[in-house]
Design a protein around this motif. Structure first.
Motif, short mmCIF file in Angstrom:
data_model
loop_
_atom_site.label_atom_id
_atom_site.label_comp_id
_atom_site.label_asym_id
_atom_site.label_seq_id
_atom_site.Cartn_x
_atom_site.Cartn_y
_atom_site.Cartn_z
N MET A 52 32.28 40.07 48.76
CA MET A 52 33.51 40.96 49.33
C MET A 52 32.94 41.43 50.77
O MET A 52 31.69 41.67 50.77
N GLN A 55 32.34 47.57 53.05
CA GLN A 55 33.23 48.43 53.37
C GLN A 55 32.54 49.53 53.92
O GLN A 55 33.29 50.69 54.48
N PRO A 90 33.05 44.42 43.56
CA PRO A 90 34.34 45.00 43.02
C PRO A 90 33.89 46.02 41.93
O PRO A 90 33.21 45.81 40.93
N GLY A 91 34.84 47.24 41.96
CA GLY A 91 34.59 48.19 40.81
C GLY A 91 34.70 47.80 39.46
O GLY A 91 33.88 48.18 38.50
N ASP A 92 35.51 46.78 39.06
CA ASP A 92 35.93 46.19 37.67
C ASP A 92 34.56 45.42 37.24
O ASP A 92 34.04 45.89 36.17
N ILE A 93 33.88 44.84 38.31
CA ILE A 93 32.57 44.21 37.66
C ILE A 93 31.55 45.21 37.61
O ILE A 93 30.85 45.19 36.44
N ALA A 95 31.75 48.13 36.58
CA ALA A 95 32.13 48.83 35.20
C ALA A 95 31.74 47.96 34.15
O ALA A 95 31.27 48.47 32.86
N ALA A 96 31.91 46.73 34.23
CA ALA A 96 31.49 45.78 33.11
C ALA A 96 29.99 45.37 33.16
O ALA A 96 29.60 44.84 32.15
N GLY A 199 31.09 34.68 44.18
CA GLY A 199 32.00 35.47 43.00
C GLY A 199 32.26 34.65 41.99
O GLY A 199 32.38 35.17 40.70
N GLN A 200 32.40 33.35 42.18
CA GLN A 200 32.78 32.57 40.75
C GLN A 200 31.41 32.48 39.98
O GLN A 200 31.77 32.55 38.77
N ASN A 203 31.25 35.76 38.41
CA ASN A 203 32.38 36.15 37.25
C ASN A 203 32.13 35.36 36.18
O ASN A 203 32.27 36.03 34.95
N ASN B 87 40.36 46.30 33.12
CA ASN B 87 39.25 45.91 33.80
C ASN B 87 39.19 44.23 33.50
O ASN B 87 39.35 43.81 32.35
N LEU B 88 39.27 43.68 34.68
CA LEU B 88 39.45 42.34 34.74
C LEU B 88 38.43 41.60 33.83
O LEU B 88 38.67 40.54 32.99
N PRO B 89 36.97 41.72 34.10
CA PRO B 89 36.00 40.91 33.52
C PRO B 89 36.35 41.11 32.14
O PRO B 89 36.14 40.09 31.17
N PHE B 90 36.41 42.42 31.61
CA PHE B 90 36.65 42.65 30.06
C PHE B 90 38.07 41.95 29.52
O PHE B 90 37.93 41.25 28.51
N ASN B 102 40.43 29.52 41.70
CA ASN B 102 39.29 29.90 42.22
C ASN B 102 39.46 31.42 42.16
O ASN B 102 39.90 32.23 42.65
N VAL B 103 38.53 31.98 41.05
CA VAL B 103 38.22 33.38 40.94
C VAL B 103 37.62 34.09 41.85
O VAL B 103 38.15 35.19 41.99
N ALA B 104 36.75 33.51 42.56
CA ALA B 104 36.01 34.07 43.66
C ALA B 104 37.17 34.56 44.68
O ALA B 104 37.14 35.60 45.54
N LEU B 107 38.48 38.15 44.33
CA LEU B 107 37.55 39.04 44.93
C LEU B 107 38.09 39.82 46.05
O LEU B 107 37.75 41.09 46.36
N ALA B 110 40.06 42.74 45.76
CA ALA B 110 39.47 44.12 45.19
C ALA B 110 39.23 45.12 46.04
O ALA B 110 39.66 46.30 45.50
N PRO B 111 39.11 45.25 47.20
CA PRO B 111 38.79 46.30 48.15
C PRO B 111 40.21 46.80 48.38
O PRO B 111 40.46 48.24 48.78
#
Lengths: 417, 136
Positions: A52, A55, A90-93, A95-96, A199-200, A203, B87-90, B102-104, B107, B110-111
Protein backbone atom coordinates in the motif's frame (compact mmCIF):
# COMPACT_ATOMS: atom_id res chain seq x y z
CA UNK A 1 4.22 17.14 14.39
CA UNK A 2 7.61 18.02 13.00
CA UNK A 3 9.76 20.00 15.40
CA UNK A 4 10.07 23.56 14.22
CA UNK A 5 13.37 24.79 12.97
CA UNK A 6 14.67 21.51 11.67
CA UNK A 7 14.88 21.10 7.94
CA UNK A 8 14.32 17.53 6.91
CA UNK A 9 16.46 16.52 3.99
CA UNK A 10 16.75 12.95 2.90
CA UNK A 11 20.11 11.32 3.40
CA UNK A 12 22.39 11.22 0.37
CA UNK A 13 22.99 7.54 1.15
CA UNK A 14 19.66 5.89 0.46
CA UNK A 15 18.67 2.49 1.82
CA UNK A 16 15.08 2.68 0.62
CA UNK A 17 14.71 1.41 -2.94
CA UNK A 18 14.06 -2.23 -3.59
CA UNK A 19 17.04 -2.12 -5.97
CA UNK A 20 19.24 -1.48 -2.90
CA UNK A 21 17.87 -4.68 -1.33
CA UNK A 22 18.52 -6.56 -4.54
CA UNK A 23 22.28 -6.01 -4.12
CA UNK A 24 24.40 -8.31 -1.97
CA UNK A 25 24.84 -7.84 1.78
CA UNK A 26 28.48 -6.90 1.11
CA UNK A 27 27.41 -4.16 -1.30
CA UNK A 28 24.78 -2.88 1.12
CA UNK A 29 27.38 -2.81 3.89
CA UNK A 30 29.25 -0.10 1.99
CA UNK A 31 26.20 2.17 2.38
CA UNK A 32 25.74 1.21 6.01
CA UNK A 33 29.42 1.95 6.72
CA UNK A 34 29.00 5.45 5.29
CA UNK A 35 25.86 5.99 7.35
CA UNK A 36 27.48 4.69 10.56
CA UNK A 37 30.30 7.15 10.05
CA UNK A 38 28.54 10.24 8.72
CA UNK A 39 24.82 9.97 9.28
CA UNK A 40 24.06 7.41 12.02
CA UNK A 41 20.42 8.45 12.46
CA UNK A 42 19.47 9.33 8.90
CA UNK A 43 16.22 10.58 7.40
CA UNK A 44 15.31 8.30 4.54
CA UNK A 45 12.65 8.23 1.85
CA UNK A 46 9.97 5.75 3.04
CA UNK A 47 11.19 2.27 2.19
CA UNK A 48 9.75 1.14 -1.08
CA UNK A 49 6.79 -1.04 -0.28
CA UNK A 50 4.55 -3.01 -2.48
CA UNK A 51 1.38 -3.47 -0.46
CA UNK A 52 0.00 0.00 0.00
CA UNK A 53 1.20 3.56 -0.49
CA UNK A 54 3.52 4.92 2.23
CA UNK A 55 1.66 7.08 4.75
CA UNK A 56 4.88 8.44 6.27
CA UNK A 57 7.03 11.24 4.84
CA UNK A 58 10.13 9.31 5.69
CA UNK A 59 11.75 6.91 8.14
CA UNK A 60 14.65 7.25 10.55
CA UNK A 61 17.36 4.69 9.84
CA UNK A 62 19.33 3.65 12.91
CA UNK A 63 22.55 1.87 11.94
CA UNK A 64 24.92 1.98 14.92
CA UNK A 65 25.05 -0.89 17.39
CA UNK A 66 24.72 1.36 20.43
CA UNK A 67 21.63 3.06 19.03
CA UNK A 68 19.97 -0.23 18.07
CA UNK A 69 20.42 -1.38 21.67
CA UNK A 70 19.04 1.93 22.98
CA UNK A 71 15.94 1.76 20.77
CA UNK A 72 15.39 -1.91 21.67
CA UNK A 73 15.65 -1.28 25.40
CA UNK A 74 13.33 1.72 25.53
CA UNK A 75 10.00 0.30 24.37
CA UNK A 76 8.03 3.05 26.10
CA UNK A 77 9.52 5.51 23.57
CA UNK A 78 9.97 3.11 20.67
CA UNK A 79 6.73 1.17 20.42
CA UNK A 80 6.03 -2.09 18.58
CA UNK A 81 2.24 -1.81 18.84
CA UNK A 82 1.82 -0.17 15.44
CA UNK A 83 3.77 -2.83 13.61
CA UNK A 84 7.40 -3.82 13.26
CA UNK A 85 7.88 -4.03 9.53
CA UNK A 86 9.44 -1.16 7.70
CA UNK A 87 6.85 -0.94 5.03
CA UNK A 88 3.22 0.02 5.34
CA UNK A 89 1.06 -3.01 6.11
CA UNK A 90 -2.71 -2.78 6.69
CA UNK A 91 -3.65 -2.84 10.37
CA UNK A 92 -5.82 -5.95 9.98
CA UNK A 93 -2.88 -7.89 8.64
CA UNK A 94 -0.62 -6.70 11.42
CA UNK A 95 -3.10 -7.79 14.07
CA UNK A 96 -3.37 -11.23 12.52
CA UNK A 97 0.28 -11.79 11.72
CA UNK A 98 2.52 -10.29 14.32
CA UNK A 99 1.17 -11.70 17.59
CA UNK A 100 3.22 -10.37 20.53
CA UNK A 101 5.98 -9.18 18.21
CA UNK A 102 3.67 -6.27 17.38
CA UNK A 103 2.59 -5.40 20.93
CA UNK A 104 3.80 -3.37 23.90
CA UNK A 105 3.42 -4.05 27.62
CA UNK A 106 1.14 -5.11 29.23
CA UNK A 107 -0.42 -7.07 26.32
CA UNK A 108 3.01 -8.17 25.13
CA UNK A 109 4.05 -9.46 28.56
CA UNK A 110 0.78 -11.31 29.12
CA UNK A 111 0.89 -13.13 25.81
CA UNK A 112 4.61 -13.86 25.93
CA UNK A 113 4.26 -15.26 29.45
CA UNK A 114 1.42 -17.52 28.39
CA UNK A 115 3.36 -18.76 25.39
CA UNK A 116 6.53 -19.22 27.48
CA UNK A 117 4.51 -21.30 29.93
CA UNK A 118 3.97 -23.84 27.15
CA UNK A 119 7.74 -24.44 26.94
CA UNK A 120 7.94 -26.60 30.06
CA UNK A 121 11.34 -28.16 30.92
CA UNK A 122 9.91 -31.54 29.91
CA UNK A 123 8.80 -30.15 26.54
CA UNK A 124 12.18 -28.48 25.96
CA UNK A 125 14.08 -31.73 26.71
CA UNK A 126 11.83 -33.57 24.30
CA UNK A 127 12.42 -30.92 21.61
CA UNK A 128 16.21 -31.23 22.02
CA UNK A 129 16.07 -34.97 21.45
CA UNK A 130 13.86 -34.45 18.43
CA UNK A 131 16.27 -31.93 16.89
CA UNK A 132 19.27 -34.27 17.27
CA UNK A 133 17.38 -37.08 15.56
CA UNK A 134 16.11 -34.79 12.82
CA UNK A 135 19.60 -33.41 12.08
CA UNK A 136 20.96 -36.95 11.87
CA UNK A 137 18.17 -38.03 9.53
CA UNK A 138 18.65 -34.97 7.30
CA UNK A 139 22.36 -35.68 6.91
CA UNK A 140 21.60 -39.40 6.27
CA UNK A 141 19.37 -38.26 3.42
CA UNK A 142 21.93 -35.74 2.16
CA UNK A 143 24.63 -38.45 1.99
CA UNK A 144 22.24 -40.75 0.16
CA UNK A 145 21.23 -38.01 -2.30
CA UNK A 146 24.66 -36.65 -3.16
CA UNK A 147 25.13 -33.34 -4.95
CA UNK A 148 21.96 -31.25 -4.61
CA UNK A 149 20.40 -27.94 -3.62
CA UNK A 150 21.54 -27.39 -0.04
CA UNK A 151 18.54 -25.21 0.84
CA UNK A 152 16.00 -27.77 -0.31
CA UNK A 153 17.83 -30.78 1.07
CA UNK A 154 19.20 -29.45 4.35
CA UNK A 155 18.47 -25.96 5.62
CA UNK A 156 14.82 -25.81 4.67
CA UNK A 157 14.05 -29.16 6.26
CA UNK A 158 15.33 -28.77 9.80
CA UNK A 159 13.49 -25.64 11.01
CA UNK A 160 10.18 -26.69 9.47
CA UNK A 161 10.50 -30.16 10.94
CA UNK A 162 11.53 -28.83 14.35
CA UNK A 163 8.78 -26.24 14.63
CA UNK A 164 5.93 -28.35 13.38
CA UNK A 165 7.07 -31.50 15.18
CA UNK A 166 7.22 -29.67 18.50
CA UNK A 167 3.83 -28.12 17.79
CA UNK A 168 2.51 -31.56 16.91
CA UNK A 169 1.10 -30.48 13.54
CA UNK A 170 -0.24 -33.19 11.25
CA UNK A 171 2.67 -34.06 8.86
CA UNK A 172 0.28 -33.78 5.90
CA UNK A 173 -0.17 -30.07 6.63
CA UNK A 174 3.48 -29.12 7.14
CA UNK A 175 4.56 -28.46 3.54
CA UNK A 176 1.62 -26.15 2.91
CA UNK A 177 2.19 -24.29 6.15
CA UNK A 178 5.92 -23.87 5.45
CA UNK A 179 5.24 -22.59 1.93
CA UNK A 180 2.81 -20.06 3.39
CA UNK A 181 5.43 -19.02 5.95
CA UNK A 182 7.77 -18.31 3.03
CA UNK A 183 5.14 -16.16 1.35
CA UNK A 184 4.85 -14.06 4.49
CA UNK A 185 8.37 -12.72 4.11
CA UNK A 186 8.98 -12.89 0.39
CA UNK A 187 6.04 -11.20 -1.27
CA UNK A 188 8.39 -8.68 -2.89
CA UNK A 189 10.28 -11.42 -4.74
CA UNK A 190 9.16 -12.04 -8.31
CA UNK A 191 9.92 -15.77 -8.24
CA UNK A 192 7.83 -16.31 -5.15
CA UNK A 193 4.98 -14.15 -6.38
CA UNK A 194 4.87 -16.02 -9.71
CA UNK A 195 2.66 -13.42 -11.34
CA UNK A 196 0.52 -12.70 -8.29
CA UNK A 197 0.42 -9.24 -6.75
CA UNK A 198 2.43 -8.91 -3.51
CA UNK A 199 -0.72 -8.25 -1.47
CA UNK A 200 -2.28 -11.41 -2.80
CA UNK A 201 0.76 -13.51 -1.86
CA UNK A 202 0.72 -12.05 1.63
CA UNK A 203 -3.01 -12.45 2.14
CA UNK A 204 -3.14 -16.02 0.87
CA UNK A 205 -0.15 -17.00 2.99
CA UNK A 206 -1.58 -15.37 6.08
CA UNK A 207 -5.03 -16.89 5.72
CA UNK A 208 -3.51 -20.35 5.17
CA UNK A 209 -1.42 -20.10 8.33
CA UNK A 210 -4.23 -18.61 10.41
CA UNK A 211 -6.75 -21.25 9.46
CA UNK A 212 -4.20 -24.03 9.96
CA UNK A 213 -3.31 -22.67 13.40
CA UNK A 214 -6.87 -22.06 14.57
CA UNK A 215 -8.17 -25.41 13.34
CA UNK A 216 -5.25 -27.13 15.00
CA UNK A 217 -5.92 -25.31 18.29
CA UNK A 218 -9.56 -26.40 18.19
CA UNK A 219 -8.47 -29.94 17.46
CA UNK A 220 -6.07 -30.03 20.43
CA UNK A 221 -8.70 -28.63 22.80
CA UNK A 222 -10.75 -31.71 22.00
CA UNK A 223 -7.88 -34.15 21.51
CA UNK A 224 -4.98 -33.24 23.81
CA UNK A 225 -1.60 -34.83 23.11
CA UNK A 226 1.95 -34.48 24.36
CA UNK A 227 2.92 -31.44 22.28
CA UNK A 228 3.35 -27.68 22.36
CA UNK A 229 -0.08 -26.94 20.88
CA UNK A 230 -1.70 -28.89 23.71
CA UNK A 231 0.35 -26.87 26.19
CA UNK A 232 -0.68 -23.66 24.43
CA UNK A 233 -4.41 -24.37 24.56
CA UNK A 234 -4.06 -25.43 28.21
CA UNK A 235 -1.66 -22.66 29.32
CA UNK A 236 -3.19 -20.55 32.05
CA UNK A 237 -1.84 -17.65 34.08
CA UNK A 238 -4.02 -15.97 36.71
CA UNK A 239 -7.10 -17.63 35.27
CA UNK A 240 -6.38 -16.35 31.75
CA UNK A 241 -6.04 -18.57 28.73
CA UNK A 242 -5.13 -17.96 25.12
CA UNK A 243 -7.99 -17.63 22.63
CA UNK A 244 -7.96 -19.56 19.36
CA UNK A 245 -7.36 -16.25 17.55
CA UNK A 246 -4.35 -15.51 19.74
CA UNK A 247 -3.01 -19.00 19.11
CA UNK A 248 -3.69 -18.56 15.38
CA UNK A 249 -1.65 -15.36 15.29
CA UNK A 250 1.10 -16.98 17.36
CA UNK A 251 1.14 -19.92 14.96
CA UNK A 252 1.77 -17.41 12.16
CA UNK A 253 4.57 -15.77 14.12
CA UNK A 254 6.16 -19.09 15.05
CA UNK A 255 5.93 -20.37 11.48
CA UNK A 256 7.61 -17.27 10.11
CA UNK A 257 10.11 -16.53 12.87
CA UNK A 258 11.01 -20.19 13.29
CA UNK A 259 11.34 -21.14 9.65
CA UNK A 260 13.21 -18.55 7.65
CA UNK A 261 15.60 -17.28 10.28
CA UNK A 262 17.21 -20.61 11.10
CA UNK A 263 17.04 -21.81 7.52
CA UNK A 264 18.97 -18.86 6.17
CA UNK A 265 21.45 -18.98 9.04
CA UNK A 266 22.21 -22.63 8.26
CA UNK A 267 22.62 -21.88 4.54
CA UNK A 268 24.84 -18.84 4.89
CA UNK A 269 26.88 -20.31 7.74
CA UNK A 270 27.62 -23.32 5.54
CA UNK A 271 28.76 -20.89 2.87
CA UNK A 272 30.98 -19.02 5.34
CA UNK A 273 32.55 -22.27 6.55
CA UNK A 274 33.34 -23.13 2.92
CA UNK A 275 34.64 -19.63 2.12
CA UNK A 276 36.88 -19.64 5.19
CA UNK A 277 38.16 -23.22 5.44
CA UNK A 278 40.66 -22.32 8.16
CA UNK A 279 37.69 -21.39 10.40
CA UNK A 280 36.03 -24.70 9.62
CA UNK A 281 39.26 -26.52 10.59
CA UNK A 282 39.57 -24.45 13.74
CA UNK A 283 36.04 -25.33 14.78
CA UNK A 284 36.55 -29.02 14.00
CA UNK A 285 39.72 -29.18 16.07
CA UNK A 286 37.57 -28.80 19.18
CA UNK A 287 33.94 -28.88 18.09
CA UNK A 288 32.46 -29.42 21.55
CA UNK A 289 34.64 -26.73 23.09
CA UNK A 290 34.13 -24.14 20.37
CA UNK A 291 30.64 -24.60 18.94
CA UNK A 292 28.79 -22.40 21.44
CA UNK A 293 31.09 -19.45 20.76
CA UNK A 294 31.01 -20.19 17.04
CA UNK A 295 27.20 -20.12 16.95
CA UNK A 296 27.22 -16.53 18.18
CA UNK A 297 29.48 -15.69 15.25
CA UNK A 298 27.24 -17.64 12.83
CA UNK A 299 24.26 -15.49 13.70
CA UNK A 300 26.27 -12.25 13.74
CA UNK A 301 27.76 -13.10 10.36
CA UNK A 302 24.44 -13.97 8.73
CA UNK A 303 22.07 -11.60 10.58
CA UNK A 304 18.99 -13.34 9.18
CA UNK A 305 16.58 -10.60 10.26
CA UNK A 306 17.96 -7.43 8.70
CA UNK A 307 15.52 -4.83 10.01
CA UNK A 308 12.77 -4.18 12.52
CA UNK A 309 10.78 -1.02 12.99
CA UNK A 310 9.45 0.93 15.96
CA UNK A 311 7.02 3.85 16.13
CA UNK A 312 7.99 6.78 18.36
CA UNK A 313 5.41 7.48 21.08
CA UNK A 314 6.68 10.93 22.11
CA UNK A 315 8.97 13.62 20.68
CA UNK A 316 12.50 12.48 21.35
CA UNK A 317 16.10 13.00 20.34
CA UNK A 318 18.62 10.53 19.04
CA UNK A 319 22.18 11.58 18.15
CA UNK A 320 21.01 15.17 17.92
CA UNK A 321 18.17 14.41 15.53
CA UNK A 322 14.72 15.54 16.62
CA UNK A 323 12.29 12.70 16.15
CA UNK A 324 8.60 13.46 16.43
CA UNK A 325 5.86 11.36 17.97
CA UNK A 326 4.33 9.03 15.39
CA UNK A 327 7.46 8.78 13.26
CA UNK A 328 9.08 5.52 12.35
CA UNK A 329 12.51 4.32 13.44
CA UNK A 330 14.01 1.34 11.65
CA UNK A 331 16.86 -0.62 13.21
CA UNK A 332 19.31 -2.08 10.71
CA UNK A 333 20.70 -5.12 12.50
CA UNK A 334 22.93 -6.02 9.54
CA UNK A 335 24.70 -2.72 10.07
CA UNK A 336 24.84 -3.01 13.86
CA UNK A 337 26.54 -6.37 13.50
CA UNK A 338 29.33 -4.83 11.40
CA UNK A 339 29.83 -1.79 13.63
CA UNK A 340 33.59 -1.27 13.80
CA UNK A 341 33.29 0.54 17.12
CA UNK A 342 32.03 -2.67 18.74
CA UNK A 343 33.52 -5.52 16.73
CA UNK A 344 37.24 -5.69 16.03
CA UNK A 345 37.75 -6.53 12.38
CA UNK A 346 33.97 -6.86 11.81
CA UNK A 347 34.31 -8.24 8.29
CA UNK A 348 36.27 -11.21 9.47
CA UNK A 349 34.35 -14.46 10.09
CA UNK A 350 35.91 -15.64 13.34
CA UNK A 351 34.44 -18.69 15.07
CA UNK A 352 36.39 -17.88 18.24
CA UNK A 353 35.21 -14.24 18.47
CA UNK A 354 34.71 -13.18 22.10
CA UNK A 355 33.07 -11.10 23.28
CA UNK A 356 30.42 -11.09 20.60
CA UNK A 357 27.61 -8.74 21.61
CA UNK A 358 25.77 -9.10 18.29
CA UNK A 359 22.22 -7.92 17.76
CA UNK A 360 21.13 -10.82 15.56
CA UNK A 361 18.52 -11.87 18.14
CA UNK A 362 17.61 -8.22 18.70
CA UNK A 363 19.20 -5.48 20.74
CA UNK A 364 17.85 -6.69 24.10
CA UNK A 365 14.70 -5.48 25.81
CA UNK A 366 11.31 -7.19 25.89
CA UNK A 367 11.32 -8.36 22.26
CA UNK A 368 14.60 -10.28 22.43
CA UNK A 369 14.16 -13.41 20.33
CA UNK A 370 12.11 -15.93 22.30
CA UNK A 371 13.38 -18.75 20.10
CA UNK A 372 17.09 -18.04 20.44
CA UNK A 373 17.81 -21.19 22.46
CA UNK A 374 15.86 -23.29 20.00
CA UNK A 375 17.81 -21.77 17.11
CA UNK A 376 21.12 -22.47 18.85
CA UNK A 377 20.11 -26.07 19.53
CA UNK A 378 19.31 -26.54 15.85
CA UNK A 379 22.55 -24.93 14.67
CA UNK A 380 24.61 -27.06 17.07
CA UNK A 381 22.89 -30.27 15.96
CA UNK A 382 23.02 -29.67 12.22
CA UNK A 383 26.66 -28.50 12.08
CA UNK A 384 27.74 -31.37 14.33
CA UNK A 385 26.26 -33.72 11.74
CA UNK A 386 27.32 -31.82 8.62
CA UNK A 387 30.92 -31.09 9.57
CA UNK A 388 31.63 -34.54 10.97
CA UNK A 389 29.77 -36.67 8.46
CA UNK A 390 30.17 -34.64 5.25
CA UNK A 391 33.71 -33.29 5.79
CA UNK A 392 34.31 -32.44 2.14
CA UNK A 393 31.00 -30.67 1.57
CA UNK A 394 31.39 -27.58 -0.61
CA UNK A 395 28.77 -25.08 -1.69
CA UNK A 396 28.34 -22.82 -4.72
CA UNK A 397 26.84 -19.37 -5.11
CA UNK A 398 23.56 -18.71 -3.30
CA UNK A 399 20.58 -17.25 -5.12
CA UNK A 400 19.25 -14.51 -2.84
CA UNK A 401 15.71 -13.43 -2.17
CA UNK A 402 14.95 -9.77 -2.86
CA UNK A 403 13.45 -8.09 0.17
CA UNK A 404 14.20 -5.71 2.99
CA UNK A 405 13.26 -7.89 5.95
CA UNK A 406 14.83 -11.35 6.08
CA UNK A 407 18.12 -12.17 4.44
CA UNK A 408 16.86 -15.09 2.41
CA UNK A 409 18.51 -17.63 0.16
CA UNK A 410 16.30 -19.38 -2.36
CA UNK A 411 18.82 -22.02 -3.42
CA UNK A 412 22.50 -22.89 -3.12
CA UNK A 413 24.15 -25.83 -4.91
CA UNK A 414 26.28 -28.22 -2.87
CA UNK A 415 28.77 -30.99 -3.64
CA UNK A 416 29.68 -33.70 -1.24
CA UNK A 417 33.21 -33.90 -2.70
CA UNK B 1 -28.95 -7.22 14.76
CA UNK B 2 -28.86 -6.85 11.05
CA UNK B 3 -30.63 -5.06 8.23
CA UNK B 4 -34.25 -5.74 7.28
CA UNK B 5 -33.85 -5.83 3.48
CA UNK B 6 -31.67 -4.94 0.51
CA UNK B 7 -32.90 -1.36 0.48
CA UNK B 8 -31.68 -0.88 4.01
CA UNK B 9 -28.33 -2.45 3.15
CA UNK B 10 -28.01 -0.09 0.20
CA UNK B 11 -29.01 2.87 2.33
CA UNK B 12 -26.37 2.22 4.98
CA UNK B 13 -23.50 0.27 3.39
CA UNK B 14 -23.97 2.00 0.05
CA UNK B 15 -24.45 5.19 2.04
CA UNK B 16 -20.92 4.94 3.45
CA UNK B 17 -19.53 5.41 -0.04
CA UNK B 18 -22.11 7.96 -1.16
CA UNK B 19 -21.20 10.06 1.84
CA UNK B 20 -17.45 9.47 1.43
CA UNK B 21 -17.58 10.46 -2.25
CA UNK B 22 -18.81 13.90 -1.17
CA UNK B 23 -15.94 14.31 1.31
CA UNK B 24 -13.12 16.62 0.14
CA UNK B 25 -10.40 14.24 1.17
CA UNK B 26 -12.01 10.81 0.85
CA UNK B 27 -13.77 11.52 -2.46
CA UNK B 28 -10.68 12.02 -4.62
CA UNK B 29 -8.70 9.34 -2.77
CA UNK B 30 -11.40 6.74 -3.40
CA UNK B 31 -11.63 7.81 -7.05
CA UNK B 32 -7.86 7.42 -7.41
CA UNK B 33 -8.05 3.76 -6.39
CA UNK B 34 -10.12 3.14 -9.54
CA UNK B 35 -11.56 0.11 -7.79
CA UNK B 36 -14.85 -1.58 -8.55
CA UNK B 37 -15.87 -3.79 -5.64
CA UNK B 38 -18.97 -5.91 -5.41
CA UNK B 39 -20.48 -6.86 -2.06
CA UNK B 40 -22.78 -9.89 -2.00
CA UNK B 41 -24.58 -10.33 1.28
CA UNK B 42 -26.92 -12.91 2.77
CA UNK B 43 -29.51 -12.58 5.56
CA UNK B 44 -30.93 -10.48 3.97
CA UNK B 45 -29.78 -11.14 0.41
CA UNK B 46 -28.33 -7.98 -1.06
CA UNK B 47 -25.93 -7.04 -3.84
CA UNK B 48 -24.09 -3.75 -4.00
CA UNK B 49 -21.43 -2.73 -6.45
CA UNK B 50 -19.29 0.30 -5.77
CA UNK B 51 -17.47 1.95 -8.65
CA UNK B 52 -14.98 4.16 -6.84
CA UNK B 53 -13.50 5.71 -9.98
CA UNK B 54 -16.89 7.01 -11.11
CA UNK B 55 -18.32 7.64 -7.65
CA UNK B 56 -21.25 5.30 -8.27
CA UNK B 57 -23.06 2.81 -6.04
CA UNK B 58 -25.30 0.28 -7.76
CA UNK B 59 -27.92 -1.79 -5.99
CA UNK B 60 -28.84 -5.25 -7.27
CA UNK B 61 -27.40 -7.44 -10.01
CA UNK B 62 -25.54 -5.57 -12.76
CA UNK B 63 -24.11 -6.97 -15.99
CA UNK B 64 -22.50 -3.75 -17.08
CA UNK B 65 -19.91 -3.36 -14.30
CA UNK B 66 -16.93 -5.61 -13.89
CA UNK B 67 -15.74 -5.79 -10.28
CA UNK B 68 -12.02 -6.24 -9.53
CA UNK B 69 -13.03 -8.09 -6.37
CA UNK B 70 -16.22 -9.50 -4.89
CA UNK B 71 -16.70 -9.92 -1.14
CA UNK B 72 -19.24 -12.42 0.19
CA UNK B 73 -20.49 -12.29 3.77
CA UNK B 74 -23.59 -12.10 5.95
CA UNK B 75 -25.08 -8.62 6.16
CA UNK B 76 -24.51 -8.79 9.91
CA UNK B 77 -20.77 -9.33 9.33
CA UNK B 78 -20.74 -6.39 6.91
CA UNK B 79 -22.35 -4.19 9.54
CA UNK B 80 -19.61 -5.10 12.02
CA UNK B 81 -16.89 -4.91 9.35
CA UNK B 82 -17.71 -1.30 8.46
CA UNK B 83 -17.47 -0.38 12.13
CA UNK B 84 -13.93 -1.76 12.27
CA UNK B 85 -14.95 -4.72 14.41
CA UNK B 86 -14.02 -7.49 11.97
CA UNK B 87 -10.43 -8.43 11.21
CA UNK B 88 -10.43 -9.40 7.55
CA UNK B 89 -7.69 -12.07 7.50
CA UNK B 90 -9.23 -13.79 10.57
CA UNK B 91 -12.70 -13.57 9.02
CA UNK B 92 -11.43 -15.10 5.76
CA UNK B 93 -9.61 -17.83 7.71
CA UNK B 94 -12.82 -18.58 9.63
CA UNK B 95 -14.84 -18.68 6.41
CA UNK B 96 -17.00 -15.73 7.49
CA UNK B 97 -15.84 -13.67 4.53
CA UNK B 98 -14.93 -14.94 1.08
CA UNK B 99 -13.12 -12.82 -1.45
CA UNK B 100 -13.20 -13.59 -5.13
CA UNK B 101 -10.94 -11.75 -7.55
CA UNK B 102 -8.07 -9.51 -6.64
CA UNK B 103 -7.64 -9.43 -2.86
CA UNK B 104 -4.58 -7.22 -3.28
CA UNK B 105 -6.73 -4.48 -4.77
CA UNK B 106 -8.72 -4.27 -1.53
CA UNK B 107 -5.54 -3.35 0.31
CA UNK B 108 -5.69 0.00 -1.48
CA UNK B 109 -8.68 0.77 0.73
CA UNK B 110 -6.82 -0.14 3.93
CA UNK B 111 -5.39 3.33 4.66
CA UNK B 112 -8.94 4.75 4.39
CA UNK B 113 -10.43 2.10 6.66
CA UNK B 114 -10.70 4.08 9.87
CA UNK B 115 -12.14 7.12 8.07
CA UNK B 116 -14.79 5.04 6.35
CA UNK B 117 -15.64 3.40 9.67
CA UNK B 118 -16.29 6.82 11.22
CA UNK B 119 -18.50 7.78 8.28
CA UNK B 120 -20.58 4.67 8.95
CA UNK B 121 -20.86 4.94 12.72
CA UNK B 122 -21.68 8.63 12.27
CA UNK B 123 -24.58 7.68 9.98
CA UNK B 124 -25.89 5.08 12.42
CA UNK B 125 -25.72 7.49 15.35
CA UNK B 126 -27.40 10.24 13.37
CA UNK B 127 -30.26 7.93 12.43
CA UNK B 128 -30.60 6.64 15.99
CA UNK B 129 -29.71 3.10 14.87
CA UNK B 130 -28.20 2.00 18.18
CA UNK B 131 -29.47 -1.49 17.31
CA UNK B 132 -26.80 -1.69 14.60
CA UNK B 133 -23.89 -0.33 16.61
CA UNK B 134 -21.53 -3.09 17.74
CA UNK B 135 -19.26 -3.26 20.78
CA UNK B 136 -15.64 -3.28 19.72
Amino acid sequence: MVATGEQRTYSSVSVSPLSFWATTAEEREESFRLLREHDPVSWQVPLEGSLMPPQQQGIWAVVRHEDIVYVSKNPEIFSSAQGVQQEEVPGDILAAAESFLGMDAPEHSRLRRLVSAAFTPKQVAKIEDQIKNQAEQIVDDLLATGDCDFVEQVSKRLPMWTIYEMMGLDPAKRETAAAAADGMVSWADEDVAAGREPGQVLNESLVTLLSTGMEFAEHRRKNPANDLMTNLVQAEIDGEKLTDEEIGAFFVLLSVAGNDTTRNTITLTMKALCDFPEQRDLLLEDFEGRIDTAIEEFVRWVTPVMTFRRTVTQDTELRGRQISAGEWVVMFYSSGNRDESVFADPHRFDVTRRPNPHVAFGGGGPHFCLGNMLAKTQLRAIFDQLLHRAPKLEVGEPSYLVGNFVRGVKSMPCRLG
Amino acid sequence: MSFKDEDEVARYIGGIFQEAFKDEELGPTLADTGLVVSFRYTEPDAVLTVDMGNHQVYQGERDDVDPSATMYMKAETANAYWQGAVNLPFAIARGKVTVEGNVASLLKLAPLGSKLFSVYTGMLERDGRQDLLVDK
